[in-house]
Write a protein that holds these residues in place. Structure first.
Motif, mmCIF file in Angstrom:
data_model
loop_
_atom_site.group_PDB
_atom_site.id
_atom_site.type_symbol
_atom_site.label_atom_id
_atom_site.label_comp_id
_atom_site.label_asym_id
_atom_site.label_seq_id
_atom_site.Cartn_x
_atom_site.Cartn_y
_atom_site.Cartn_z
ATOM 1 N N PRO A 1 46.132 -14.997 -15.095
ATOM 2 C CA PRO A 1 46.036 -13.574 -15.464
ATOM 3 C C PRO A 1 47.380 -12.874 -15.265
ATOM 4 O O PRO A 1 48.092 -13.144 -14.307
ATOM 5 N N ARG A 2 47.700 -11.967 -16.190
ATOM 6 C CA ARG A 2 48.970 -11.248 -16.113
ATOM 7 C C ARG A 2 48.697 -9.761 -15.905
ATOM 8 O O ARG A 2 47.988 -9.139 -16.696
ATOM 9 N N PHE A 3 49.287 -9.213 -14.848
ATOM 10 C CA PHE A 3 49.011 -7.833 -14.464
ATOM 11 C C PHE A 3 50.181 -6.889 -14.713
ATOM 12 O O PHE A 3 50.025 -5.678 -14.545
ATOM 13 N N GLU A 4 51.339 -7.419 -15.088
ATOM 14 C CA GLU A 4 52.474 -6.548 -15.350
ATOM 15 C C GLU A 4 52.192 -5.707 -16.600
ATOM 16 O O GLU A 4 51.816 -6.246 -17.645
ATOM 17 N N PRO A 5 52.341 -4.384 -16.517
ATOM 18 C CA PRO A 5 51.995 -3.529 -17.658
ATOM 19 C C PRO A 5 52.647 -3.950 -18.967
ATOM 20 O O PRO A 5 52.003 -3.922 -20.025
ATOM 21 N N ALA A 6 53.911 -4.348 -18.932
ATOM 22 C CA ALA A 6 54.608 -4.720 -20.160
ATOM 23 C C ALA A 6 54.001 -5.957 -20.810
ATOM 24 O O ALA A 6 54.123 -6.153 -22.026
ATOM 25 N N GLU A 7 53.366 -6.817 -20.023
ATOM 26 C CA GLU A 7 52.794 -8.055 -20.549
ATOM 27 C C GLU A 7 51.389 -7.855 -21.083
ATOM 28 O O GLU A 7 50.841 -8.747 -21.738
ATOM 29 N N ILE A 8 50.761 -6.699 -20.835
ATOM 30 C CA ILE A 8 49.364 -6.522 -21.239
ATOM 31 C C ILE A 8 49.204 -6.251 -22.738
ATOM 32 O O ILE A 8 48.386 -6.949 -23.374
ATOM 33 N N PRO A 9 49.891 -5.329 -23.429
ATOM 34 C CA PRO A 9 50.767 -4.272 -22.911
ATOM 35 C C PRO A 9 49.995 -2.995 -22.591
ATOM 36 O O PRO A 9 48.989 -2.665 -23.240
ATOM 37 N N PHE A 10 50.527 -2.246 -21.612
ATOM 38 C CA PHE A 10 49.903 -1.026 -21.121
ATOM 39 C C PHE A 10 50.995 -0.074 -20.674
ATOM 40 O O PHE A 10 51.943 -0.488 -19.989
ATOM 41 N N ASP A 11 50.892 1.172 -21.050
ATOM 42 C CA ASP A 11 51.900 2.164 -20.704
ATOM 43 C C ASP A 11 51.663 2.665 -19.280
ATOM 44 O O ASP A 11 50.756 3.472 -19.037
ATOM 45 N N ALA B 1 50.209 -1.646 -10.723
ATOM 46 C CA ALA B 1 49.340 -1.140 -9.667
ATOM 47 C C ALA B 1 47.996 -1.861 -9.741
ATOM 48 O O ALA B 1 47.653 -2.451 -10.769
ATOM 49 N N GLU B 2 47.243 -1.842 -8.651
ATOM 50 C CA GLU B 2 45.916 -2.442 -8.675
ATOM 51 C C GLU B 2 44.948 -1.600 -9.493
ATOM 52 O O GLU B 2 44.054 -2.116 -10.146
ATOM 53 N N ARG B 3 45.123 -0.276 -9.431
ATOM 54 C CA ARG B 3 44.235 0.651 -10.129
ATOM 55 C C ARG B 3 45.082 1.711 -10.828
ATOM 56 O O ARG B 3 46.123 2.127 -10.320
ATOM 57 N N TYR B 4 44.588 2.151 -11.993
ATOM 58 C CA TYR B 4 45.293 3.169 -12.761
ATOM 59 C C TYR B 4 44.314 4.284 -13.145
ATOM 60 O O TYR B 4 43.166 3.998 -13.518
ATOM 61 N N PRO B 5 44.757 5.533 -13.097
ATOM 62 C CA PRO B 5 43.935 6.601 -13.676
ATOM 63 C C PRO B 5 44.075 6.581 -15.195
ATOM 64 O O PRO B 5 45.154 6.340 -15.728
ATOM 65 N N SER C 1 46.050 5.716 -26.443
ATOM 66 C CA SER C 1 47.477 5.636 -26.746
ATOM 67 C C SER C 1 48.266 4.833 -25.715
ATOM 68 O O SER C 1 49.366 4.347 -26.017
ATOM 69 N N ARG C 2 47.726 4.643 -24.520
ATOM 70 C CA ARG C 2 48.443 3.880 -23.496
ATOM 71 C C ARG C 2 48.318 2.370 -23.722
ATOM 72 O O ARG C 2 48.997 1.592 -23.035
ATOM 73 N N PHE C 3 47.482 1.969 -24.663
ATOM 74 C CA PHE C 3 47.358 0.552 -25.033
ATOM 75 C C PHE C 3 47.853 0.393 -26.470
ATOM 76 O O PHE C 3 47.085 0.563 -27.422
ATOM 77 N N PRO C 4 49.124 0.093 -26.676
ATOM 78 C CA PRO C 4 49.706 0.098 -28.027
ATOM 79 C C PRO C 4 49.114 -0.943 -28.970
ATOM 80 O O PRO C 4 49.230 -0.787 -30.196
ATOM 81 N N ARG C 5 48.502 -1.989 -28.452
ATOM 82 C CA ARG C 5 47.858 -2.987 -29.315
ATOM 83 C C ARG C 5 46.340 -2.907 -29.228
ATOM 84 O O ARG C 5 45.636 -3.865 -29.503
ATOM 85 N N ARG C 6 45.857 -1.753 -28.810
ATOM 86 C CA ARG C 6 44.433 -1.547 -28.523
ATOM 87 C C ARG C 6 44.015 -2.423 -27.323
ATOM 88 O O ARG C 6 44.828 -3.167 -26.771
ATOM 89 N N VAL C 7 42.756 -2.337 -26.916
ATOM 90 C CA VAL C 7 42.347 -3.037 -25.706
ATOM 91 C C VAL C 7 40.849 -3.293 -25.745
ATOM 92 O O VAL C 7 40.090 -2.570 -26.399
ATOM 93 N N ASN C 8 40.423 -4.338 -25.056
ATOM 94 C CA ASN C 8 39.011 -4.612 -24.820
ATOM 95 C C ASN C 8 38.592 -3.865 -23.555
ATOM 96 O O ASN C 8 39.313 -3.893 -22.548
ATOM 97 N N ALA C 9 37.446 -3.199 -23.592
ATOM 98 C CA ALA C 9 36.988 -2.414 -22.446
ATOM 99 C C ALA C 9 35.785 -3.084 -21.798
ATOM 100 O O ALA C 9 34.743 -3.269 -22.440
ATOM 101 N N GLY C 10 35.930 -3.456 -20.510
ATOM 102 C CA GLY C 10 34.865 -4.118 -19.775
ATOM 103 C C GLY C 10 34.244 -3.184 -18.750
ATOM 104 O O GLY C 10 34.949 -2.494 -18.008
#
Length: 275
Positions: free
Chosen positions: A122-132, A137-141, A184-193
């Motif tokens: 698993p990759r948690f670095e924001p740039a690798e997700i990608p996530f703005d 961090a462990e948790r994000y608002p 908008s913080r997920f530039p390639r869209r994202v799956n929501a769990g």
């Protein structure tokens, strides 16, 4: 012209699987739409195209969402393509590797008929997700739907946002899922769990998949939820994930160890589409 296909599913997450190894196949956008259409076509969450390997894998496999977009990874699909190439006689191996847009994956056919998949680290670095985000961090608002939510973010070869909920059955999956998918913080869209923790070795999960909506099961979503749950200190190294379509077992020792997913892969029927 006609196109032969196999309908398969992993815990109800259903796929149209196409052999592009024996025959060269090009899938135009209108063909993808017809295959995915549950009223005028075959009907599926995703289309999986298996092709000859381009590098070190045994095969290459490509994943197209129901909306026609090509995506990086699909855990339930990985189990199905492993079962497909074995059942169709394209290989006699029990260990099979596949090249994907999200990287190499390795599969193992088990004696009980299930398939185990090495889903990588698993990759948690924001740039690798990608996530703005300014930093890892462990948790994000995350503001979505007029409310600020707390999420975990991870890549399993594709991006996932994970929310902890008290009651997964009552979670606003269909309302909040598409808002998070297109945030908008997920530039390639994202799956929501949406994850409900039952015990340290068991969670309940519903997933809104980008380009497909809520599905009966999401393999990478199960992996992402366990990875985030482990990061948050809520889960042990082996976790059963109960999804609407059935159960997966996720094993992750943490740190830089690969995460393994084990579950069923079933063939529903064979067919031919007139093109």
């Amino acid at each position: 012209m006609t196109l032969d296909f196999t309908k398969m599913h992993g815990l109800g997450n259903d796929f149209v699987v196409i052999d592009g190894v024996s025959v060269c196949v090009w899938l135009e956008h209108d063909v993808l739409n017809r295959l995915a259409d549950r009223h005028r076509g075959v009907g599926c969450d995703q289309i999986l195209l298996i092709e000859p390997a381009e590098g070190e894998g045994d095969f290459r496999y490509r994943i197209f969402n129901a909306d026609g977009a090509e995506v990086e990874q699909c855990g339930n699909g990985a189990r199905c393509v492993a079962r497909f190439v074995r059942d169709r006689g394209l290989t006699d191996a029990d260990r099979i590797s596949f090249e994907t847009l999200g990287g190499m994956i390795h599969t193992q056919l088990m004696p009980d008929g299930r398939v185990a998949v090495d889903m990588g680290v698993p990759r948690f670095e924001p740039a690798e997700i990608p996530f703005d985000a300014p930093a890892r961090a462990e948790r994000y608002p995350l503001e979505a739907g007029g409310t600020e939510w707390e999420i975990g973010a991870v890549s399993m070869g594709n991006p996932h946002a994970v929310l902890r909920v008290d009651d997964v059955a009552a979670a606003p999956v269909t309302e909040l899922g598409p808002v998070i998918e297109h945030h908008s913080r997920f530039p390639r869209r994202v799956n929501a769990g949406f994850m409900q923790v039952i015990d340290r070795d068991r969670i309940l999960l519903r997933v809104w998949e980008r380009g497909a909506g809520e599905t009966a099961a999401c393999g990478t979503g199960a992996c992402g939820a366990v990875a985030v749950g482990r990061l948050w200190g809520l889960l042990d190294a082996s976790v059963t994930v109960a999804l609407p379509g059935g159960e997966l077992v996720i094993d992750w020792a943490g740190a830089d160890n690969p995460l393994w997913m084990t579950g069923a892969a079933e063939t529903a029927f064979y067919g031919t589409l007139a093109r």
